[in-house]
Design an enzyme around this catalytic site. Structure first.
Site, PDB file in Angstrom:
ATOM      1  N   TYR A  44       0.830  -1.205   0.000  1.00 33.59           N
ATOM      2  CA  TYR A  44       0.000   0.000   0.000  1.00 33.59           C
ATOM      3  C   TYR A  44       0.863   1.252   0.000  1.00 33.59           C
ATOM      4  CZ  TYR A  44       0.859   1.098   4.955  1.00 33.59           C
ATOM      5  OH  TYR A  44       1.446   1.443   6.150  1.00 33.59           O
ATOM      6  N   LYS A  59       6.621  -1.957   2.108  1.00 33.79           N
ATOM      7  CA  LYS A  59       5.416  -1.332   2.663  1.00 33.79           C
ATOM      8  C   LYS A  59       4.225  -2.284   2.523  1.00 33.79           C
ATOM      9  CE  LYS A  59       3.181   3.189   3.084  1.00 33.79           C
ATOM     10  NZ  LYS A  59       3.553   3.420   4.474  1.00 33.79           N
ATOM     11  N   GLU A  65      11.426   2.975  14.544  1.00 29.85           N
ATOM     12  CA  GLU A  65      10.583   4.012  13.949  1.00 29.85           C
ATOM     13  C   GLU A  65       9.250   4.037  14.683  1.00 29.85           C
ATOM     14  OE1 GLU A  65       9.796   2.970   9.849  1.00 29.85           O
ATOM     15  OE2 GLU A  65       9.739   0.845  10.360  1.00 29.85           O
ATOM     16  N   LEU A  96      10.989   1.306   7.386  1.00 31.69           N
ATOM     17  CA  LEU A  96      10.450   1.701   6.095  1.00 31.69           C
ATOM     18  C   LEU A  96      11.187   2.950   5.615  1.00 31.69           C
ATOM     19  CD1 LEU A  96       8.067   1.195   4.039  1.00 31.69           C
ATOM     20  CD2 LEU A  96       6.938   3.091   5.215  1.00 31.69           C
TER      21      LEU A  96
END
Length: 286
Positions: free
Chosen positions: A33, A149, A181, A206
């Protein structure tokens, strides 16, 4: 008027937007996505998002059902059909729907699923941009390919729910004593000597599109950047902390696990980076 979504070649009202119960995104989280911001009816940093989409699908051997040029055209048409001024465009591509549930990839004649929809959000005038947010820390329990992702977001769901239950705006995930993160964002700190620190790209995080732009914009202005891992203790000893993502741009972090960061207010470097990013976003929107 009911909002419009895009599903496999058709623009349809949300109430009619459906995919098969056998879709592999639903059954296996076998999909990728992207989320792009929209300001004043235009897509923000979209080339970066589409480049990451191409990379992610390549990493899982998933063919896009449309060209990147066509995908952007669909995004723009969806923004127009929904009269979206400020908000987000969500895009998901899965390996499609086979006749049943089987782990190996389906046969070549199974076409990937492509779905998009929009949502409204005033990122520029969000109150938290001025007040900052508190974050909590949680263990990072995700798989080892976080650079993809993937729609497999259960670990992030649990992290974000823990943050919501604690009244926090985000969760920072911790692995081997270091911050990886946020649940849906990249993490930064500003040291006492004004060095901006963010974890280096790799399989552990990511590669954030907004992170990438902010790092480049900071370097262009001769701000010092260090791409390395940092601990929660370093963050608590820092002058400032902030997060970046397509859905918040640059967002100050004023407390971690209830402990104040710096003055407990959004710092001047964070404020300046937000201003710079918004200027960049408006100037390069498509």
């Amino acid at each position: 008027m009911e909002k419009i979504a895009y599903v496999n070649g058709s623009f349809v009202p949300h109430s009619e937007a459906k995919v098969s119960v056998f879709d592999r995104g639903f059954l296996f989280a076998d999909g990728i996505y992207e989320v792009a911001a929209v300001l004043e009816g235009k897509l923000i940093d979209n080339a970066s998002h589409l480049a990451r989409l191409k990379r992610s699908v390549g990493e899982i051997q998933l063919a896009l059902p449309e060209t990147l040029e066509r995908i952007e055209a669909i995004q723009k048409e969806l923004v127009a059909r929904n009269n979206l001024v400020n908000g987000m465009v969500y895009l998901e591509v899965t390996r499609g729907a086979d006749k049943g549930r089987d782990f190996p990839f389906p046969k070549a004649d199974v076409k990937p699923t492509l779905v998009m929809f929009t949502s409204e959000k005033d990122i520029i005038n969000a109150p938290s941009a001025k007040t900052g947010i508190n974050v909590i820390t949680v263990p990072d329990i995700r798989w080892e390919r976080r650079d993809i992702k993937s729609v497999a977001l259960l670990a992030q769901v649990l992290a974000k729910q823990a943050a919501a239950a604690a009244g926090a705006g985000e969760a920072w995930m911790i692995e081997d004593g270091k911050v990886t993160e946020g649940g849906s964002s990249s993490s930064f700190i500003v040291t006492q000597d004004d060095v901006i620190v963010t974890r280096q790209n790799g399989n552990e995080i990511l590669p954030g599109c907004t992170r990438k732009a902010v790092v480049k914009l900071a370097e262009e202005r001769q701000l010092r950047i260090e791409e390395r891992a940092f601990t929660v203790e370093e963050a608590l000893a820092a002058k400032e902390a902030f997060i970046t993502s397509a859905s918040v741009f640059v967002q100050g972090v004023v407390a971690i696990d209830g402990k104040k960061v710096g003055t407990g207010k959004v710092g001047p470097i964070t404020d300046r980076l937000r201003e710079i990013y918004v200027e960049f976003a408006k100037a390069t929107a498509v």
